[in-house]
Design a protein around this motif. Structure first.
Motif, mmCIF file in Angstrom:
data_model
loop_
_atom_site.group_PDB
_atom_site.id
_atom_site.type_symbol
_atom_site.label_atom_id
_atom_site.label_comp_id
_atom_site.label_asym_id
_atom_site.label_seq_id
_atom_site.Cartn_x
_atom_site.Cartn_y
_atom_site.Cartn_z
ATOM 1 N N TYR A 1 0.849 -1.308 0.177
ATOM 2 C CA TYR A 1 0.109 0.100 0.019
ATOM 3 C C TYR A 1 0.800 0.948 -0.028
ATOM 4 N N ILE A 2 1.716 1.373 1.342
ATOM 5 C CA ILE A 2 2.918 2.819 0.665
ATOM 6 C C ILE A 2 3.541 2.734 0.123
ATOM 7 N N GLY A 3 3.941 2.080 -0.179
ATOM 8 C CA GLY A 3 4.794 1.417 -0.905
ATOM 9 C C GLY A 3 5.310 1.531 -2.296
ATOM 10 N N LEU B 1 4.932 -10.666 -2.756
ATOM 11 C CA LEU B 1 4.069 -9.898 -2.627
ATOM 12 C C LEU B 1 2.852 -10.901 -1.940
ATOM 13 N N VAL B 2 3.974 -11.464 -0.510
ATOM 14 C CA VAL B 2 2.396 -12.685 0.191
ATOM 15 C C VAL B 2 1.385 -11.406 0.578
ATOM 16 N N THR B 3 1.338 -9.753 1.470
ATOM 17 C CA THR B 3 0.596 -8.882 0.858
ATOM 18 C C THR B 3 0.503 -8.281 -0.326
ATOM 19 N N GLY B 4 1.294 -8.187 -0.711
ATOM 20 C CA GLY B 4 1.084 -6.808 -2.331
ATOM 21 C C GLY B 4 1.174 -7.251 -3.370
ATOM 22 N N SER B 5 1.097 -6.639 -4.098
ATOM 23 C CA SER B 5 -0.143 -6.940 -5.555
ATOM 24 C C SER B 5 0.724 -6.615 -6.458
ATOM 25 N N ILE C 1 11.044 -10.352 -7.918
ATOM 26 C CA ILE C 1 9.975 -10.889 -6.763
ATOM 27 C C ILE C 1 10.407 -11.654 -5.876
ATOM 28 N N GLY C 2 10.681 -11.688 -4.481
ATOM 29 C CA GLY C 2 11.146 -12.763 -3.511
ATOM 30 C C GLY C 2 12.000 -12.274 -2.296
ATOM 31 N N ASP C 3 11.425 -12.782 -1.417
ATOM 32 C CA ASP C 3 11.919 -12.703 0.232
ATOM 33 C C ASP C 3 12.811 -11.728 0.426
ATOM 34 N N ILE C 4 13.400 -10.594 1.076
ATOM 35 C CA ILE C 4 14.493 -9.748 2.378
ATOM 36 C C ILE C 4 15.118 -11.127 2.592
ATOM 37 N N GLN C 5 14.262 -12.036 3.630
ATOM 38 C CA GLN C 5 15.278 -13.060 4.063
ATOM 39 C C GLN C 5 15.868 -14.279 2.934
ATOM 40 N N HIS D 1 12.555 1.104 3.232
ATOM 41 C CA HIS D 1 11.909 -0.569 3.608
ATOM 42 C C HIS D 1 10.477 -0.261 4.675
ATOM 43 N N PHE D 2 9.460 -1.133 2.987
ATOM 44 C CA PHE D 2 8.795 -0.988 4.028
ATOM 45 C C PHE D 2 7.937 -2.366 4.365
ATOM 46 N N ALA D 3 8.708 -3.370 3.796
ATOM 47 C CA ALA D 3 8.501 -4.401 4.151
ATOM 48 C C ALA D 3 8.027 -5.708 5.252
ATOM 49 N N ALA D 4 7.679 -5.821 5.506
ATOM 50 C CA ALA D 4 7.070 -5.930 7.194
ATOM 51 C C ALA D 4 5.301 -6.725 7.068
ATOM 52 N N ASN D 5 5.588 -7.265 8.384
ATOM 53 C CA ASN D 5 3.873 -7.346 8.762
ATOM 54 C C ASN D 5 3.607 -6.091 9.856
ATOM 55 N N SER D 6 2.201 -6.415 9.450
ATOM 56 C CA SER D 6 1.757 -5.119 10.284
ATOM 57 C C SER D 6 0.882 -5.029 11.078
ATOM 58 N N LEU D 7 0.129 -6.020 11.273
ATOM 59 C CA LEU D 7 -0.924 -6.231 12.096
ATOM 60 C C LEU D 7 -1.150 -6.171 13.937
ATOM 61 N N ARG E 1 8.421 7.347 12.030
ATOM 62 C CA ARG E 1 6.933 6.939 12.764
ATOM 63 C C ARG E 1 5.610 7.439 12.643
ATOM 64 N N TYR E 2 5.249 6.112 11.231
ATOM 65 C CA TYR E 2 4.218 6.829 10.495
ATOM 66 C C TYR E 2 2.896 6.208 11.944
ATOM 67 N N PHE E 3 1.587 7.400 11.386
ATOM 68 C CA PHE E 3 0.661 7.082 12.348
ATOM 69 C C PHE E 3 -0.850 6.202 11.648
ATOM 70 N N ASN E 4 -1.391 6.778 11.823
ATOM 71 C CA ASN E 4 -2.796 6.545 10.457
ATOM 72 C C ASN E 4 -2.813 6.097 9.782
HETATM 73 N N1 LIG Z 1 -0.006 0.965 7.036
HETATM 74 C C1 LIG Z 1 -0.480 1.972 8.098
HETATM 75 O O1 LIG Z 1 -1.893 2.625 8.768
HETATM 76 C C2 LIG Z 1 1.290 2.441 9.162
HETATM 77 C C3 LIG Z 1 1.087 2.866 10.045
HETATM 78 C C4 LIG Z 1 2.204 2.949 10.029
HETATM 79 C C5 LIG Z 1 3.453 1.793 9.256
HETATM 80 N N2 LIG Z 1 3.323 1.386 8.733
HETATM 81 C C6 LIG Z 1 4.557 -0.207 8.084
HETATM 82 O O2 LIG Z 1 4.803 0.655 6.699
HETATM 83 C C7 LIG Z 1 4.940 -0.275 6.028
HETATM 84 C C8 LIG Z 1 4.197 -0.716 4.990
HETATM 85 O O3 LIG Z 1 2.765 -0.714 5.223
HETATM 86 P P1 LIG Z 1 1.415 -1.156 4.637
HETATM 87 O O4 LIG Z 1 0.156 -0.424 4.839
HETATM 88 O O5 LIG Z 1 2.483 -0.055 2.514
HETATM 89 O O6 LIG Z 1 1.731 -2.852 3.778
HETATM 90 P P2 LIG Z 1 1.268 -3.815 3.002
HETATM 91 O O7 LIG Z 1 1.106 -5.442 3.487
HETATM 92 O O8 LIG Z 1 0.817 -3.580 2.191
HETATM 93 O O9 LIG Z 1 3.347 -3.867 2.825
HETATM 94 C C9 LIG Z 1 3.940 -4.489 3.140
HETATM 95 C C10 LIG Z 1 4.958 -5.160 1.555
HETATM 96 O O10 LIG Z 1 5.958 -5.943 2.021
HETATM 97 C C11 LIG Z 1 5.567 -6.701 1.554
HETATM 98 N N3 LIG Z 1 6.705 -7.858 2.262
HETATM 99 C C12 LIG Z 1 6.377 -7.936 3.741
HETATM 100 N N4 LIG Z 1 7.585 -9.063 4.350
HETATM 101 C C13 LIG Z 1 8.234 -8.915 2.638
HETATM 102 C C14 LIG Z 1 9.582 -9.583 2.697
HETATM 103 N N5 LIG Z 1 9.705 -10.225 3.749
HETATM 104 N N6 LIG Z 1 10.057 -9.772 1.386
HETATM 105 C C15 LIG Z 1 9.477 -8.778 0.768
HETATM 106 N N7 LIG Z 1 8.720 -8.549 0.620
HETATM 107 C C16 LIG Z 1 8.484 -8.470 2.403
HETATM 108 C C17 LIG Z 1 4.823 -7.981 1.094
HETATM 109 O O11 LIG Z 1 4.514 -8.494 0.144
HETATM 110 C C18 LIG Z 1 3.691 -5.699 1.012
HETATM 111 O O12 LIG Z 1 3.936 -5.514 -0.707
HETATM 112 C C19 LIG Z 1 5.274 -1.183 6.850
HETATM 113 O O13 LIG Z 1 7.134 -1.804 7.299
HETATM 114 C C20 LIG Z 1 3.747 -1.647 7.869
HETATM 115 O O14 LIG Z 1 4.710 -1.759 9.291
HETATM 116 C C21 LIG Z 1 2.310 1.217 8.045
#
Ligand SMILES: NC(=O)c1ccc[n+]([C@@H]2O[C@H](COP(=O)([O-])OP(=O)(O)OC[C@H]3O[C@@H](n4cnc5c(N)ncnc54)[C@H](O)[C@@H]3O)[C@@H](O)[C@H]2O)c1
Ligand SMILES: O=c1ccn([C@@H]2O[C@H](COP(=O)(O)OP(=O)(O)O[C@H]3O[C@H](CO)[C@@H](O)[C@H](O)[C@H]3O)[C@@H](O)[C@H]2O)c(=O)[nH]1
Length: 332
Positions: A11-13, A33-37, A49-53, A72-78, A167-170
């Protein structure tokens, strides 16, 4: 020289990739692409397409491109998922960044912009929250982001990798021209879920707790438009290129809206009644999170453009009306 965007299909990336391309940057995206498109990545960007790990996969990219900086946006964030499965968060968020930093050290890449979160603060001691306020996360998600922030500080000391931690808010809304939007699957964020009710894809919205110590009893959050967030990354890169020092910035509007106020705003914009039910509090949710972003305004010259809630929600609404299935199954 290229900018590497990890998680750039999210989303934000994806919104940040768009802004980078408009600033003439060469953009390389890495995403599993686990949560991205895939469909969220504009064609002018090069997508791997691949994993940063997977360190060997990352190494190839650093070999193939002259990378000047990483975003660096790649993370789980719920928040709630992290409470139920904290190890998933340590694995992906902390270990993922560790792998990325190791490759940056190896290839002598010295600049990183990192997506952090209001969730690093936990229950705030001051409103609005300052960057210098205590950080005591109330959920594993925030904890893994704080741990990563600390890793970045030590990496700066030891290897001279300079960081800007944002540090993003919502984060809310969609690109104002309708080019990109928010497509999380499963969706857990408040605004897209309410809009799914407005689209009759969902019967009602659950309010997670109406007994908080706030004016109407529901949680208060600071919503910030995704393009304003994306712009801050351009400014963060400029800062790293210009003064080569590390820093932390909050990114929010400095205004709080309760869950009920957000629902009312959607009712007004969509003319849909939006039925609600009150359900128990969601574990790990602080009552109020509101940012002071004065530091980002002063030091980065950040000027949020889409600060009012109606603009944020109406941009999201326009996108959802045109893309009721998000990026759809073709998005992958
Ligand atoms: N959405 C928000 O309100 C918010 C608020 C604060 C911080 N953040 C942070 O911003 C970042 C982006 O958030 P978002 O809402 O866009 O989430 P998102 O899930 O849409 O984006 C994360 C992207 O990272 C990819 N990804 C995850 N793990 C990966 C890995 N190991 N290797 C490669 N790709 C990987 C996913 O497929 C996805 O495309 C996150 O780090 C999140 O913690 C988001
Ligand atoms: O169906 C729902 C969904 C959410 N909420 C509430 O709405 C608020 C906002 O929730 P949500 O949209 O899920 O965002 P947060 O959990 O506040 O987290 C977001 O904002 C954080 C920063 O504040 C980021 O760190 C996270 O990555 C990002 O998901 C919270 O009080 C929730 O309890 C409901 O009442 N009902």
């Amino acid at each position: 020289m290229a900018v590497l965007v990890c998680g750039g299909a999210g989303y934000i990336g994806s919104h940040t990739v768009l802004e980078l391309l408009e600033h003439q940057e060469e953009v390389i995206v890495v995403d599993n692409l686990v949560t991205g498109s895939r469909a969220a990545v504009l064609e002018k960007a090069r997508l791997y397409i691949g994993d940063i790990q997977e360190e060997q996969f990352l190494e190839k990219i650093f070999e193939n491109h002259q990378i000047n900086a990483v975003i660096h946006f790649a993370a789980n964030s719920l928040v709630s998922e992290s409470v139920n499965d904290p190890l998933k968060y340590y694995q992906n968020n902390v270990h993922g960044t560790l792998c990325l930093l190791k490759i940056m050290v190896k290839f002598n890449v010295k600049k990183i912009v990192f997506s952090s979160t209001a969730a690093t603060y936990g229950e705030p001691v001051n409103i609005p929250i300052l960057e210098t306020d205590p950080t005591n996360p109330t959920n594993p998600y925030g904890e893994t982001k704080l741990t990563t922030e600390k890793m970045l500080r030590w990496a700066d000391d030891a290897y001279g990798i300079k960081h800007v931690i944002l540090r993003y808010f919502n984060v809310a809304g969609a690109h104002i021209d309708g080019k990109l939007g928010e497509d999380h699957s499963p969706e857990t964020h408040l605004i897209p879920l309410i809009l799914q009710v407005a689209l009759d894809k969902r019967d009602e919205i659950l309010i997670f707790g109406a007994d908080y110590d706030t004016d109407d009893g529901t949680c208060v959050r600071d919503y910030i438009h995704v393009t304003d967030i994306a712009q801050a990354h351009i400014l963060a890169l400029e800062k790293l290129n210009n003064d080569n020092t590390s820093a932390i910035y909050n990114l929010g509007n400095g205004k709080g809206f309760s869950v009920k106020e957000v629902i009312d705003c959607v009712r007004k914009l969509t003319k849909h009644p939006i039925p609600v039910s009150i359900s128990p509090r969601r574990p790990g949710d602080p009552a109020i999170l509101i940012a002071s972003s004065k530091k980002a305004v002063k030091e980065l010259g950040w000027k949020p453009k889409y600060g009012d809630l109606e603009t944020m929600i109406s941009s999201a609404w326009e996108w959802f009306k045109k893309h009721p299935e998000g990026y759809g199954s073709n998005g992958k």
